[in-house]
Design a protein around this motif. Sequence first.
Motif, PDB file in Angstrom:
ATOM      1  N   ASN A  85       0.836  -1.199   0.000  1.00 15.33           N
ATOM      2  CA  ASN A  85       0.000   0.000   0.000  1.00 15.33           C
ATOM      3  C   ASN A  85       0.874   1.253   0.000  1.00 15.33           C
ATOM      4  O   ASN A  85       1.808   1.367   0.803  1.00 15.33           O
ATOM      5  N   THR A  86       0.546   2.167  -0.891  1.00 13.49           N
ATOM      6  CA  THR A  86       1.400   3.333  -1.142  1.00 13.49           C
ATOM      7  C   THR A  86       0.555   4.584  -1.300  1.00 13.49           C
ATOM      8  O   THR A  86      -0.533   4.541  -1.873  1.00 13.49           O
ATOM      9  N   ILE A  87       1.068   5.705  -0.809  1.00 14.18           N
ATOM     10  CA  ILE A  87       0.397   6.994  -0.995  1.00 14.18           C
ATOM     11  C   ILE A  87       1.324   7.929  -1.761  1.00 14.18           C
ATOM     12  O   ILE A  87       2.549   7.742  -1.752  1.00 14.18           O
ATOM     13  N   LEU A  88       0.728   8.912  -2.412  1.00 17.35           N
ATOM     14  CA  LEU A  88       1.502   9.908  -3.157  1.00 17.35           C
ATOM     15  C   LEU A  88       1.143  11.293  -2.634  1.00 17.35           C
ATOM     16  O   LEU A  88      -0.041  11.642  -2.551  1.00 17.35           O
ATOM     17  N   ILE A  89       2.163  12.081  -2.299  1.00 16.12           N
ATOM     18  CA  ILE A  89       1.979  13.432  -1.783  1.00 16.12           C
ATOM     19  C   ILE A  89       2.454  14.426  -2.832  1.00 16.12           C
ATOM     20  O   ILE A  89       3.615  14.395  -3.253  1.00 16.12           O
ATOM     21  N   GLY A  90       1.555  15.335  -3.235  1.00 17.02           N
ATOM     22  CA  GLY A  90       1.911  16.363  -4.207  1.00 17.02           C
ATOM     23  C   GLY A  90       1.340  16.060  -5.573  1.00 17.02           C
ATOM     24  O   GLY A  90       1.938  15.331  -6.357  1.00 17.02           O
ATOM     25  N   MET A  91       0.171  16.612  -5.886  1.00 19.26           N
ATOM     26  CA  MET A  91      -0.506  16.307  -7.138  1.00 19.26           C
ATOM     27  C   MET A  91      -0.414  17.446  -8.140  1.00 19.26           C
ATOM     28  O   MET A  91      -1.360  17.766  -8.856  1.00 19.26           O
ATOM     29  N   GLY A  92       0.786  18.054  -8.201  1.00 17.50           N
ATOM     30  CA  GLY A  92       1.069  19.008  -9.268  1.00 17.50           C
ATOM     31  C   GLY A  92       1.347  18.252 -10.561  1.00 17.50           C
ATOM     32  O   GLY A  92       0.974  17.090 -10.715  1.00 17.50           O
ATOM     33  N   ASN A  93       2.040  18.897 -11.491  1.00 19.33           N
ATOM     34  CA  ASN A  93       2.297  18.268 -12.792  1.00 19.33           C
ATOM     35  C   ASN A  93       3.046  16.952 -12.658  1.00 19.33           C
ATOM     36  O   ASN A  93       2.695  15.958 -13.294  1.00 19.33           O
ATOM     37  N   LEU A  94       4.105  16.934 -11.817  1.00 17.33           N
ATOM     38  CA  LEU A  94       4.898  15.719 -11.664  1.00 17.33           C
ATOM     39  C   LEU A  94       4.084  14.614 -11.001  1.00 17.33           C
ATOM     40  O   LEU A  94       4.056  13.475 -11.481  1.00 17.33           O
ATOM     41  N   GLY A  95       3.430  14.937  -9.887  1.00 16.34           N
ATOM     42  CA  GLY A  95       2.650  13.933  -9.185  1.00 16.34           C
ATOM     43  C   GLY A  95       1.542  13.354 -10.040  1.00 16.34           C
ATOM     44  O   GLY A  95       1.272  12.145 -10.009  1.00 16.34           O
ATOM     45  N   ARG A  96       0.906  14.209 -10.820  1.00 13.13           N
ATOM     46  CA  ARG A  96      -0.171  13.742 -11.704  1.00 13.13           C
ATOM     47  C   ARG A  96       0.388  12.813 -12.779  1.00 13.13           C
ATOM     48  O   ARG A  96      -0.214  11.776 -13.097  1.00 13.13           O
TER      49      ARG A  96
END
Length: 209
Positions: A85-96
């Motif tokens: 299970n993994t989360i992603l922090i930061g949904m700007g251009n790179l995160g998206r």
Amino acid sequence: MNGNVISNSVIKRLPRYYRFLGDLKTLGFTRISSRELSERMGLTASQIRQDLNCFGGFGQQGYGYNIEILQTEIAKILGIDRPKNTILIGMGNLGRAVTMHINFESKGFRLTGLFDSKESLVGQVVKNLPIRNTSTLDEFCRENRPEAAILCIPKEAAKDIAEQLVKLGVKGFWNFSHYDLALQYPDIKVENMHFGDSLMTLSYRLNND
């Protein structure tokens, strides 16, 4: 796997073996010798045998490697067979872009949560996951117990977020923030991603061709 310490260089070659074996399966191959594999990968046959012998070998004299079995064994070694299970922090251009274009499940991870501090992004849905406010991280992590986190945030924000996540039980980071978490948390598993470093390495190689 034997009890010897496996070098980082061997570990970093395992995903490449896995990828090449997958390509061979797609082409219809069922077995391959270390010599044939070495020619395709640009390694020596002895290097391949030494690498795989670190984990038990898997080859047969006069037959080579069964591609299906070898790829399955490498998947187990890499932990691909147990998605984390993994989360992603930061949904700007790179995160998206990371969210949209990486098949996490095939790499051993299961993306379960997306987070950003910008209210304008909160509530948007990307790859069937809603973007949550980072203020809800504590509650989410206590309920869902992610093992890993992907940081696509500015360097100045990484220290506090990483400290919070480590306290919440996150054990590994795929870190795009340029903040060196490996120095801050020597017991946590970290892969620091520096696109600029990679580009400068290419510059060096071009200059010294």
